[in-house]
Motif scaffolding. Structure first.
Motif, PDB file in Angstrom:
ATOM      1  N   SER A 195      -0.008   1.600 -83.562  1.00  0.00           N
ATOM      2  CA  SER A 195       1.099   1.840 -82.552  1.00  0.00           C
ATOM      3  C   SER A 195       1.532   3.096 -82.573  1.00  0.00           C
ATOM      4  N   ALA A 221       2.258  -6.993 -80.035  1.00  0.00           N
ATOM      5  CA  ALA A 221       1.581  -6.111 -78.992  1.00  0.00           C
ATOM      6  C   ALA A 221       1.639  -6.670 -77.883  1.00  0.00           C
ATOM      7  N   TYR A 241       3.140  -4.373 -75.390  1.00  0.00           N
ATOM      8  CA  TYR A 241       2.791  -3.153 -75.192  1.00  0.00           C
ATOM      9  C   TYR A 241       1.893  -2.872 -73.707  1.00  0.00           C
TER      10      TYR A 241
END
Length: 484
Positions: free
Chosen positions: A133, A169, A172
């Motif tokens: 990350s 995620a 993301y």
């Protein structure tokens, strides 16, 4: 600048090795939690789908191809984090002028953080995901002022890697696509990158869904999400002062008949002693005594393939059951789940970081077999008294949030956007956007715990320091201008 950064590289390498050597003397064995055994079983069976994403299990498998040493595995994930943190550290130097004391404090947060050291000793995806990350968000910062197609391609690869490691995620791609839209790329490149991202992630989801059907007998991308939905809804339902009888649809009769008597029995237990009390934890998701479990009282449920298949089989039903409870009591769901989790985000419970090996001196058979331990016994030389330090971290997280928000407000009050570096302004917008999206997703998804918040703690502290550096350096000029 490059010579100065080289010195920090050498210092980071030295402190990493020193911390690791001293730490492993006191903790010769890794730290295990329930998740650890599921990852190890996934690695041992070489499966491509499980209750959690299998990206971290694949890392265990790759390391296991060369060695089954637990020390090597811990060192590799600790070293991987350091490499990623150095990339983030170097990216911060490119955003704006960084005072030497700010640089030193950020260095300590990144490389001398006890939480990172202890989390690296866990057989879990947490520190691996934090490292990925840090690279992911650093690439986003750079894409704005360094719009290279090679960097964009690398970013898509990192995004895909993150997607295979943790369900957090899932947000993301939303953030990446939003940032790429405002990057100085041609419309053709933006469209192509969006299509590639969608096709790669979509292909991964379709493949995982198909493998889940083969491995667990149920066609779904994530069995975990259905269970989490039910767990969150039942938590809120359990804390309602009064629960009028529900005439539930036929498909929910069996599970509701298990849930209601169990929740009624909890009414006689004082709140401090309730297993589903404060702070919020995933009790209804993983505890063997939970009424949601298909086999109540089962042990080692995260390492039991048959039990996990049973959980996967009912996951779609549980997903619908959770949504049904929420639809019946939306205000109570907000009051007893969303609102407490909203505050828990800012003051996250320490959870597993406060104990070693869940308080046991043994490990499950899958860990003994994978690491070739002569017995199932593990030990430390420290007495784990030092783990009390993590009791300070929830308050530290709250301080970091307030520090960042106050710095952000002061930055705009002194007209920071009018004189701050363009790179820093863009990075601040990206970081703030990430935090808002992450806050909303985390509160909605599952009970927040400290190890999920360490990345946010790093970002909040780093940007808070940079914001207050700008405020301190510019406030005198601002006051002079106002007086004139």
């Amino acid at each position: 600048m490059r010579m100065q950064f080289k010195r920090y590289i050498y210092l980071a390498m030295f402190t990493m090795l020193l911390q690791f050597i001293v730490f492993k003397y006191f903790y010769p064995f890794p730290n295990f939690m329930q998740d650890s055994y599921n990852y190890l079983r996934s690695a041992a069976a070489n499966v491509d789908a499980n209750m959690w994403p299998v990206g971290y299990a694949k890392l265990i498998s790759v390391v296991g191809f060369f060695t089954h040493s637990d020390t090597i595995l811990v060192f590799i994930q600790y070293c991987f984090y350091h490499i990623c943190a150095l990339y983030f550290f170097y990216t911060l130097q490119d955003l704006t002028y960084v005072h030497r004391w700010v640089r030193r404090i950020v260095f300590c947060i990144l490389f001398l953080n006890p939480a990172i050291l202890y989390l690296s000793n866990y057989v879990t995806s947490d520190v691996y995901f934090i490292g990925i990350s840090l690279v992911w968000i650093s690439q986003l910062f750079r894409l704005v002022y360094q719009p290279s197609k090679w960097l964009l391609a690398a970013h898509l690869l990192v995004l895909m890697l993150a997607y295979t490691v943790r369900y957090h995620a899932l947000i993301y791609p939303i953030i990446s696509i939003t940032v790429i839209v405002f990057c100085p790329f041609s419309v053709r490149v933006k469209i192509a990158s969006g299509m590639i991202m969608a096709s790669v992630i979509g292909g991964f989801m379709l493949y995982t869904t198909a493998v889940n059907q083969q491995v667990m007998g149920t066609r779904q991308f994530s069995a975990f999400s259905g269970w989490q939905m039910a767990s969150n809804a039942v938590y809120a339902y359990a804390h309602m002062p009064e629960r009028p009888p529900l005439d539930v649809p036929a498909q929910f009769v069996a599970i509701h008949a298990k849930v209601v008597p169990y929740l009624d029995s909890l009414q006689r237990v004082p709140m401090p002693q309730r297993p589903d009390g404060w702070p919020m934890m995933a009790f209804y998701l993983w505890d063997p005594g939970s009424p949601l479990q298909p086999s109540p009282g089962a042990v080692n449920i995260a390492d039991n393939a048959m039990h996990l298949r049973q959980m996967a089989a009912v996951a779609p039903l549980y997903n619908d059951y959770g949504k049904y409870l929420i639809s019946q009591y939306p205000l109570q769901y907000f009051r007893y789940y969303l609102l407490p989790n909203f505050f828990q985000y800012a003051y996250p419970p320490v959870e597993n970081l406060a104990v070693y090996n869940d308080g046991r001196d043994t490990v499950w058979p899958v860990a003994q077999a994978w690491f070739h331990y002569p017995s199932n016994k593990v030990y430390t030389r420290s007495g784990v008294r030092e783990l009390v330090i993590f009791d300070c971290y929830p308050a530290l997280m709250l301080i970091v949030i307030l520090f960042f928000i106050s710095g952000w407000i002061a930055y705009y009050r002194v007209g920071g956007p009018s004189f701050a570096d363009n790179r820093f302004r863009s990075a601040l917008r990206i970081g703030t956007f990430y935090w808002i999206v992450h806050y909303g997703f985390s509160v909605l998804a599952s009970p927040v715990v400290l190890r999920y918040q360490l990345l946010n703690m790093i970002l909040g502290a780093a940007f808070g320091l940079l914001l207050w550096q700008i405020n301190i350096l510019r406030i005198p000029a601002h006051r002079k201008h106002s007086a004139a």
